[in-house]
Write an enzyme that holds these catalytic residues in place. Structure first.
Site, PDB file in Angstrom:
ATOM      1  N   ASP A 111       0.814  -1.215   0.000  1.00  0.00           N
ATOM      2  CA  ASP A 111       0.000   0.000   0.000  1.00  0.00           C
ATOM      3  C   ASP A 111       0.850   1.270   0.000  1.00  0.00           C
ATOM      4  O   ASP A 111       2.013   1.224   0.338  1.00  0.00           O
ATOM      5  CB  ASP A 111      -0.938   0.032   1.183  1.00  0.00           C
ATOM      6  CG  ASP A 111      -2.165  -0.866   0.933  1.00  0.00           C
ATOM      7  OD1 ASP A 111      -2.515  -1.148  -0.231  1.00  0.00           O
ATOM      8  OD2 ASP A 111      -2.762  -1.249   1.935  1.00  0.00           O
ATOM      9  N   THR A 112       0.171   2.428  -0.250  1.00  0.00           N
ATOM     10  CA  THR A 112       0.864   3.633  -0.677  1.00  0.00           C
ATOM     11  C   THR A 112       0.222   4.871  -0.083  1.00  0.00           C
ATOM     12  O   THR A 112      -0.947   4.859   0.274  1.00  0.00           O
ATOM     13  CB  THR A 112       0.790   3.703  -2.220  1.00  0.00           C
ATOM     14  OG1 THR A 112       1.298   2.494  -2.756  1.00  0.00           O
ATOM     15  CG2 THR A 112       1.561   4.864  -2.781  1.00  0.00           C
ATOM     16  N   THR A 113       0.992   5.956  -0.037  1.00  0.00           N
ATOM     17  CA  THR A 113       0.405   7.236   0.328  1.00  0.00           C
ATOM     18  C   THR A 113       0.881   8.287  -0.657  1.00  0.00           C
ATOM     19  O   THR A 113       2.011   8.234  -1.148  1.00  0.00           O
ATOM     20  CB  THR A 113       0.771   7.637   1.769  1.00  0.00           C
ATOM     21  OG1 THR A 113      -0.001   8.770   2.172  1.00  0.00           O
ATOM     22  CG2 THR A 113       2.241   7.951   1.913  1.00  0.00           C
TER      23      THR A 113
END
Length: 534
Positions: A351-353
């Site tokens: 997952d990423t931001t």
């Protein structure tokens, strides 16, 4: 200026508007820290690194100091943005024999060299106005004294409990009482505060050659990893030029390889041959065309894309209008194509931001940071508090793939950010979390704004489709009419109905009014992001 966009599908929220500066991130504490930096006289680059460090502390399931970064930086006075590629290679001495037929999801051998710290320092040294020690202060404060865990972060920790329990240091970092923290409980990361303090005082060298590097190599020796001191000491991020194309008169800039940001450009190039503006947003006709464009572009990714340092890749041809015309001819306007074959560019001449900032002087940066899957490798390097990525999962083990694993090679990256310009004026910038769905979402956001005349917040609010490469399923958010799903099924798509505002992807971004110069910030309702400005 585009001002329309309140449709039956949107929330009715307006973008956040500010006259001077804006910052948009995926966590309120990170946004607030970035805003404080802007208000105190720091520029967009100072603010974005401040916010990136904070979010690495307060949202550990999404990203961490042991992750990677891609960014597009547009300093005032520069004609073109500069791309920052802080993707790390696999350890040079890691061999395919260690995998046992499958790249592991967790543990040291799922990790590449972390690039984030190199990106932080590089961006600040080139474009910032504040010292790294000042910019990292808020992150060190949250790590050393703790922060209240958000609801979704608490859920992510709970979901990852089994993986975290496999590694004692990881359990100690995120399950300090032996069980997942409840929403609102304070999570302290003292070891991480120490490491951030070392970076604040000694820069990237303290990370790649200092105590962290020594701790990682020692852990690697003990836990059957392959990291050496040379893997870390020799690392530095790449500074280069973005890829670019044009869509209906707008210049679109994207991350270069090994990011798969080129897919946004190829999808737009293919779609440009269809009059999407004449089709109602969310209609089966519009969705069908866009999904088929996505499938064609992804087929090309699988056939041709890898680390450009290891193989010759015809990327200029793949993002050309001529190649798009070739790929467009393979699309049946009324029937889904399965399977989709790759095109031939040689015939042409978890997952990423994401974070975005624009300051009062016009400096702008679109930034994305990730450890890949939720909690990455689930491996915290003992004594450092640093959670490593599991970006090795981006490699293929197919010996015929251009993305096949090799020691010292970088895998394909889902991470990408974009900028949109009109007549050399910055119009829009942003990025999206969500693995392979990032480029699909960015494709939809850009067409929502340019073709369907939505303002940026409405473009983010609007329901999305996502096509899953592995299953072939076309996932539709629940707010699409059932008749749309029925018609797409009739055309041969494998439909899965997702809940409204399902979280496959989460976007942040900023738009600039070309007439007034006002900044319009947007944040995805599918996550707890926040936009602030002054």
């Amino acid at each position: 200026m585009i001002t329309e966009g309140v449709t039956p599908w949107t929330t009715g929220r307006d973008p956040v508007v500010a006259p001077h500066a804006l910052i948009s991130t995926g966590h309120p504490l990170a946004t607030e820290a970035g805003l404080r930096m802007l208000r105190s006289g720091g520029n967009a680059f100072d603010a974005i690194i401040c916010a990136a460090a904070v979010i690495a502390v307060v949202e550990p399931s999404m990203n961490h100091v042991g992750g990677d970064v891609f960014a597009l930086c547009l300093p005032v006075g520069h004609a073109d943005p500069v791309s920052i590629n802080a993707s790390g290679p696999s350890p040079l001495q890691l061999s395919i024999d260690k995998f046992g037929g499958e790249i592991p999801a967790h543990g040291l051998n799922s990790s590449t060299v972390p690039g984030a710290v190199s990106a932080w320092e590089t961006i600040l040294n080139r474009y910032g106005t504040r010292a790294l020690s000042e910019v990292l202060e808020p992150a060190i404060e949250y790590a050393s004294h703790g922060f209240p865990v958000a609801y979704r972060t608490a859920q992510h920790i709970a979901d990852a409990t089994e993986a975290l329990m496999e590694h004692g240091e990881s359990a100690r970092s995120f399950l300090p009482t032996g069980s997942p923290p409840k929403p609102g409980e304070t999570l302290v990361q003292s070891d991480l505060a120490k490491t951030l303090g070392e970076i604040a005082q000694g820069g990237a060298e303290a990370f790649y050659q200092g105590p962290f590097a020594k701790a990682l190599v020692a852990a690697s020796t003990r836990d059957h990893g392959s990291f050496t001191s040379n893997d870390l000491a020799s690392y530095t991020c790449e500074v280069g030029q973005p890829l670019r194309s044009y869509y209906r008169g707008y210049e679109i800039l994207e991350q270069p390889l090994p990011s798969q940001g080129f897919l946004v450009l190829e999808q737009l190039n293919i779609a440009e041959g269809f009059e999407l503006a004449d089709l109602e947003f969310g209609s089966p006709e519009a969705i069908h065309i866009m999904v088929e464009a996505k499938k064609a572009a992804f087929a090309d990714r699988m056939a041709y894309i890898g680390d450009p340092r290891s193989s010759s890749i015809p990327i200029d041809r793949m993002i050309s209008k001529e190649f798009a015309a070739q790929r467009r001819m393979t699309i049946d306007p009324v029937r889904a194509t399965t399977p989709v074959a790759a095109g031939d560019p040689s015939t042409l001449g978890g997952d990423t931001t994401t974070l975005s900032a624009v300051d009062k002087d016009g400096n702008a940066v679109a930034f994305i940071q990730s450890i890949f899957a939720s909690f990455g490798s689930a491996y915290v390097v003992p004594g450092t508090g640093v959670l490593l990525n599991n970006r090795m999962r981006g490699f293929s083990l197919d010996p015929n793939s251009p993305n096949v694993f090799e020691g010292g090679k970088r895998p394909i990256h889902t991470l990408n950010t974009y900028m949109v310009r009109r007549e050399n004026d910055l119009f829009m910038l942003g990025g999206t979390a969500g693995a392979q769905y990032q480029v699909q979402t960015n494709f939809q956001l850009i067409t929502n704004v340019i073709d369907h005349k939505m303002h940026f917040q409405a473009a983010m609010d609007a329901p999305r489709w996502h096509h899953d490469e592995d299953s072939g399923n076309l996932m539709l958010e629940g707010r699409f009419e059932s008749s749309v799903a029925t018609e797409l099924e009739r055309r041969g798509h494998l439909i899965v109905r997702d809940p409204a505002f399902s979280g496959h992807s989460r976007s942040q971004g900023i738009m600039i009014d070309p007439d007034t110069g006002a900044r319009f910030g947007a944040t995805d309702p599918r996550w707890h992001g926040q936009v602030l400005g002054f």
